[in-house]
Design a protein around this motif. Structure first.
Motif, PDB file in Angstrom:
ATOM      1  N   GLU A  35       1.135  -1.135   0.229  1.00 44.08           N
ATOM      2  CA  GLU A  35      -0.007  -0.135  -0.162  1.00 44.08           C
ATOM      3  C   GLU A  35       0.785   1.347  -0.362  1.00 44.08           C
ATOM      4  OE1 GLU A  35      -2.560  -0.190   3.559  1.00 44.08           O
ATOM      5  OE2 GLU A  35      -4.061  -1.387   1.901  1.00 44.08           O
ATOM      6  N   GLU A  36       1.828   1.139   0.366  1.00 45.29           N
ATOM      7  CA  GLU A  36       2.522   2.198   0.417  1.00 45.29           C
ATOM      8  C   GLU A  36       4.155   2.462  -0.312  1.00 45.29           C
ATOM      9  OE1 GLU A  36       3.888   2.193   4.807  1.00 45.29           O
ATOM     10  OE2 GLU A  36       1.899   3.917   4.842  1.00 45.29           O
ATOM     11  N   LYS A  37       3.871   1.089  -1.457  1.00 54.00           N
ATOM     12  CA  LYS A  37       4.791   1.322  -2.422  1.00 54.00           C
ATOM     13  C   LYS A  37       5.697   2.302  -2.858  1.00 54.00           C
ATOM     14  CE  LYS A  37       5.269  -0.740  -7.015  1.00 54.00           C
ATOM     15  NZ  LYS A  37       4.722  -1.764  -8.013  1.00 54.00           N
ATOM     16  N   ASP A  38       5.071   3.673  -3.143  1.00 52.02           N
ATOM     17  CA  ASP A  38       5.871   5.128  -3.597  1.00 52.02           C
ATOM     18  C   ASP A  38       7.040   5.333  -2.569  1.00 52.02           C
ATOM     19  OD1 ASP A  38       4.453   4.488  -5.701  1.00 52.02           O
ATOM     20  OD2 ASP A  38       2.859   6.895  -5.141  1.00 52.02           O
ATOM     21  N   ALA A  39       6.872   4.830  -1.325  1.00 48.28           N
ATOM     22  CA  ALA A  39       7.189   5.160   0.256  1.00 48.28           C
ATOM     23  C   ALA A  39       8.423   4.292  -0.578  1.00 48.28           C
ATOM     24  CB  ALA A  39       6.715   5.042   1.403  1.00 48.28           C
ATOM     25  N   PHE A  40       9.558   3.262  -1.044  1.00 48.81           N
ATOM     26  CA  PHE A  40      10.317   2.739  -0.992  1.00 48.81           C
ATOM     27  C   PHE A  40      10.979   3.242  -2.475  1.00 48.81           C
ATOM     28  CE2 PHE A  40       7.436  -0.105   1.162  1.00 48.81           C
ATOM     29  CZ  PHE A  40       7.976   0.252   2.284  1.00 48.81           C
ATOM     30  N   GLN A  41      12.902   2.887  -2.064  1.00 49.83           N
ATOM     31  CA  GLN A  41      13.305   3.329  -2.967  1.00 49.83           C
ATOM     32  C   GLN A  41      13.550   3.001  -4.508  1.00 49.83           C
ATOM     33  OE1 GLN A  41      17.466   4.173  -1.157  1.00 49.83           O
ATOM     34  NE2 GLN A  41      16.698   4.677   0.331  1.00 49.83           N
TER      35      GLN A  41
ATOM     36  N   GLU B  40      10.788  -7.386  -7.685  1.00 46.87           N
ATOM     37  CA  GLU B  40       9.987  -7.520  -9.831  1.00 46.87           C
ATOM     38  C   GLU B  40      10.677  -8.470 -10.267  1.00 46.87           C
ATOM     39  OE1 GLU B  40       8.533  -2.307 -10.140  1.00 46.87           O
ATOM     40  OE2 GLU B  40      10.041  -3.514 -11.466  1.00 46.87           O
ATOM     41  N   PHE B  41       9.577  -9.109 -11.274  1.00 52.56           N
ATOM     42  CA  PHE B  41       9.645 -10.188 -12.076  1.00 52.56           C
ATOM     43  C   PHE B  41       8.649 -10.099 -13.020  1.00 52.56           C
ATOM     44  CE2 PHE B  41       9.875 -14.386 -13.804  1.00 52.56           C
ATOM     45  CZ  PHE B  41      10.735 -14.816 -14.200  1.00 52.56           C
ATOM     46  N   GLU B  42       8.937  -9.984 -14.491  1.00 58.31           N
ATOM     47  CA  GLU B  42       7.987 -10.831 -15.608  1.00 58.31           C
ATOM     48  C   GLU B  42       6.410  -9.444 -14.900  1.00 58.31           C
ATOM     49  OE1 GLU B  42       7.486 -14.383 -16.271  1.00 58.31           O
ATOM     50  OE2 GLU B  42       9.097 -14.812 -17.468  1.00 58.31           O
ATOM     51  N   GLY B  43       6.879  -8.385 -14.748  1.00 55.92           N
ATOM     52  CA  GLY B  43       5.558  -7.071 -15.068  1.00 55.92           C
ATOM     53  C   GLY B  43       5.374  -6.424 -13.321  1.00 55.92           C
ATOM     54  N   LYS B  44       5.841  -7.877 -12.488  1.00 52.82           N
ATOM     55  CA  LYS B  44       4.694  -7.851 -11.058  1.00 52.82           C
ATOM     56  C   LYS B  44       5.984  -7.623 -10.066  1.00 52.82           C
ATOM     57  CE  LYS B  44       1.443 -10.925 -12.593  1.00 52.82           C
ATOM     58  NZ  LYS B  44       0.395 -12.618 -12.506  1.00 52.82           N
ATOM     59  N   THR B  45       5.342  -7.214  -8.706  1.00 50.06           N
ATOM     60  CA  THR B  45       6.036  -6.987  -7.249  1.00 50.06           C
ATOM     61  C   THR B  45       5.889  -8.351  -6.214  1.00 50.06           C
ATOM     62  OG1 THR B  45       5.331  -4.394  -8.346  1.00 50.06           O
ATOM     63  CG2 THR B  45       6.822  -5.225  -5.763  1.00 50.06           C
ATOM     64  N   TYR B  46       6.840  -8.935  -5.907  1.00 47.84           N
ATOM     65  CA  TYR B  46       6.920 -10.074  -5.510  1.00 47.84           C
ATOM     66  C   TYR B  46       7.476  -9.662  -3.968  1.00 47.84           C
ATOM     67  CZ  TYR B  46       5.386 -12.872  -9.857  1.00 47.84           C
ATOM     68  OH  TYR B  46       4.263 -13.143 -10.610  1.00 47.84           O
ATOM     69  N   GLY B  47       7.961  -8.971  -3.420  1.00 50.17           N
ATOM     70  CA  GLY B  47       8.312  -8.689  -2.440  1.00 50.17           C
ATOM     71  C   GLY B  47       8.375  -7.344  -2.007  1.00 50.17           C
ATOM     72  N   VAL B  48       8.873  -7.177  -0.782  1.00 51.33           N
ATOM     73  CA  VAL B  48       8.931  -5.328  -0.554  1.00 51.33           C
ATOM     74  C   VAL B  48      10.175  -5.678   0.831  1.00 51.33           C
ATOM     75  CG1 VAL B  48       7.751  -3.868   1.939  1.00 51.33           C
ATOM     76  CG2 VAL B  48       6.120  -5.837   0.351  1.00 51.33           C
ATOM     77  N   PRO B  49      10.088  -4.237  -0.256  1.00 55.06           N
ATOM     78  CA  PRO B  49      11.715  -4.084   0.603  1.00 55.06           C
ATOM     79  C   PRO B  49      12.344  -3.488   1.700  1.00 55.06           C
ATOM     80  CG  PRO B  49      11.555  -2.731  -1.687  1.00 55.06           C
ATOM     81  CD  PRO B  49      10.414  -3.642  -1.108  1.00 55.06           C
TER      82      PRO B  49
ATOM     83  N   LEU C  46      10.796  -9.022   2.163  1.00 56.67           N
ATOM     84  CA  LEU C  46      10.038  -9.602   2.651  1.00 56.67           C
ATOM     85  C   LEU C  46       8.759 -10.258   1.487  1.00 56.67           C
ATOM     86  CD1 LEU C  46       8.867  -7.746   6.080  1.00 56.67           C
ATOM     87  CD2 LEU C  46      10.405 -10.042   5.277  1.00 56.67           C
ATOM     88  N   SER C  47       8.501 -12.209   1.337  1.00 55.69           N
ATOM     89  CA  SER C  47       7.974 -12.156  -0.172  1.00 55.69           C
ATOM     90  C   SER C  47       7.160 -12.738   1.493  1.00 55.69           C
ATOM     91  CB  SER C  47       8.806 -12.799  -0.520  1.00 55.69           C
ATOM     92  OG  SER C  47       9.611 -11.997  -1.434  1.00 55.69           O
ATOM     93  N   ILE C  48       6.027 -13.004  -0.058  1.00 59.60           N
ATOM     94  CA  ILE C  48       4.857 -14.670   0.707  1.00 59.60           C
ATOM     95  C   ILE C  48       4.733 -15.091   0.128  1.00 59.60           C
ATOM     96  CG2 ILE C  48       2.222 -14.803   1.481  1.00 59.60           C
ATOM     97  CD1 ILE C  48       2.141 -11.763   1.730  1.00 59.60           C
ATOM     98  N   TYR C  49       4.819 -16.379   0.763  1.00 61.80           N
ATOM     99  CA  TYR C  49       4.278 -17.967   0.049  1.00 61.80           C
ATOM    100  C   TYR C  49       2.686 -18.256  -0.885  1.00 61.80           C
ATOM    101  CZ  TYR C  49       4.053 -22.906  -0.509  1.00 61.80           C
ATOM    102  OH  TYR C  49       3.773 -24.441  -1.175  1.00 61.80           O
TER     103      TYR C  49
END
Length: 421
Positions: A118-124, A132-141, A307-310
């Motif tokens: 939800e706060e994606k824009d806050a991250f560098q 990201e992988f193939e246009g999708k985001t699979y982890g939060v820094p 941090l990634s989710i299974y």
């Protein structure tokens, strides 16, 4: 918000036939229990994360977190095995190089349009790119790092050097001056592949050209950069290559105790810098962007953890996991982690005045803009192993540069059969 993650769960349930560790034991009317595999140092970092888990549970009484500290050097294989069978954790602290590899296998849930991002824009942005992988985001820094030139200010001052070297030639000159003025070596380089990458970036190249699907380790630019790297093991004030199994510890110990004036190192050693006799006064620690190559560019690889989710967890566990990930990567949590562990936050709003009182963190923040994200290539982190095999031979003079790089190129070709040489 939940649609993307729930859809993934349905697909993963069919593809993987697996559930998360905590999922099967939850009662229908009790709290959801999620399992988190934390891969941080069990002694220096883990206590901070365990405290945050308790804070999260207080704020979210309907969610319980089963905290498991998994040794970093075992976690990748353990998760790979678990996710391919059953029993994988709901949340994984994944090294940034693991993210595209696990995403390619379908083990990770895309987090776009979920609470986790939800706060994606806050991250560098460059850190999001690595998730990201193939246009999708699979982890939060979660935690970031890069390499910098770290140096002993007092030794530089005794040698009459008033600023950090801007180029590798400047560093070579400074090392000779420091040796002649203080008797201490000016620079001690590493033979590990990861630490050689700034020399490639300084010539405008990399291990491979992922976009062009080409192996570039034997390109003229790569050879030029690694010739510079090789030259920094021989000369006045330049420590010879250490090719022993304990080389990392030897270099670190020499630096923190004032026996060498400068090394290339990352922020994961900040707390250990301060334990050495040379940095009892923390302000004696100098941190600068790695020197530039002949192309005029200076940069180092971006590292860290997401941090990634299974993807095999059910809907309830994925939604609980997304809340947990959001909490752990919030500005407040990132500030607390930085203050306790001296690690670098992944979002600018966590670099508070309190955080920046640590000169190590403040210094590394200034070099982050020069950090280069890894390409979106699942095999990329595997490329360092052949480098680690050959570079010590090259650095010690046991093997010519061209021969060593040819061997590395062959190993790369085995890992990336579709890539041209």
């Amino acid at each position: 918000m939940r649609r993307g993650i729930v859809a993934t769960a349905a697909v993963a349930a069919l593809a993987l036939a697996a559930t998360a560790c905590g999922g099967s034991s939850d009662s229908s009317d009790g709290p959801v229990t999620i399992t988190w595999w934390d891969t941080s140092n069990a002694t220096n970092e883990a206590p901070t994360y365990e405290a945050l888990v308790k804070d999260f549970e207080k704020d979210n009484p309907d969610i319980k977190v089963k905290y498991v500290n998994v040794p970093f050097d075992q976690a990748q294989n353990k998760f790979d095995t678990a996710a391919g069978a059953s029993g994988a954790p709901d949340v994984l602290r994944a090294e940034v190089g693991w993210t595209p590899a696990f995403a390619q296998k379908g083990y990770l849930a895309p987090l776009d349009d979920t609470a986790a991002l939800e706060e994606k824009d806050a991250f560098q942005p460059n850190l999001i790119k690595q998730a990201e992988f193939e246009g999708k985001t699979y982890g939060v820094p979660f935690v970031t790092d890069t390499l910098a030139l770290v140096y002993n200010k007092s030794l530089f001052e005794k040698a009459g050097i008033t600023e950090a070297p801007k180029t590798w030639k400047d560093l070579e000159s400074a090392a000779a001056t420091i040796k002649s003025k203080t008797g201490v070596d000016g620079y001690w380089g590493s033979t590990a592949g990861y630490y050689a990458q700034p020399f490639l970036f300084g010539e405008g190249t990399d291990l491979v050209d992922a976009e062009g699907e080409k192996i570039t380790i034997t390109s003229p630019e790569a050879k030029k950069g690694l010739t510079t790297w090789q030259g920094l093991f021989d000369g006045p004030g330049l420590h010879k290559a250490d090719t022993t199994a304990d080389a990392y510890a030897h270099i670190q110990d020499a630096f923190v105790n004032g026996k060498v004036a400068a090394i290339i190192q990352g922020p994961w050693e900040i707390t250990n810098f301060y334990k050495g006799s040379a940095f009892k006064d923390k302000t004696n620690l100098g941190i600068a962007t790695v020197p530039a190559g002949s192309a005029g560019t200076a940069g180092a690889p971006t590292g860290g953890h997401n941090l990634s989710i299974y993807a095999g967890s059910d809907e309830a566990h994925q939604e609980a996991s997304a809340k947990f990930v959001k909490f752990m990567t919030s500005a407040k949590s990132q500030e607390q982690i930085a203050l306790k562990n001296s690690t670098l936050p992944t979002r600018d709003d966590a670099y508070t005045d309190k955080v920046k009182t640590d000169p190590g963190i403040a210094g590394f923040q200034t070099v982050l803009p020069a950090a280069q994200p890894r390409p979106e290539l699942p095999e990329y982190s595997s490329l360092w192993a052949p480098m680690d095999q050959e570079l010590p031979k090259i650095a010690s003079g046991a093997e010519p540069l061209d021969k060593g790089l040819a061997t590395v190129e062959t190993a790369f070709a085995d890992l990336l059969p579709a890539y041209a040489k």
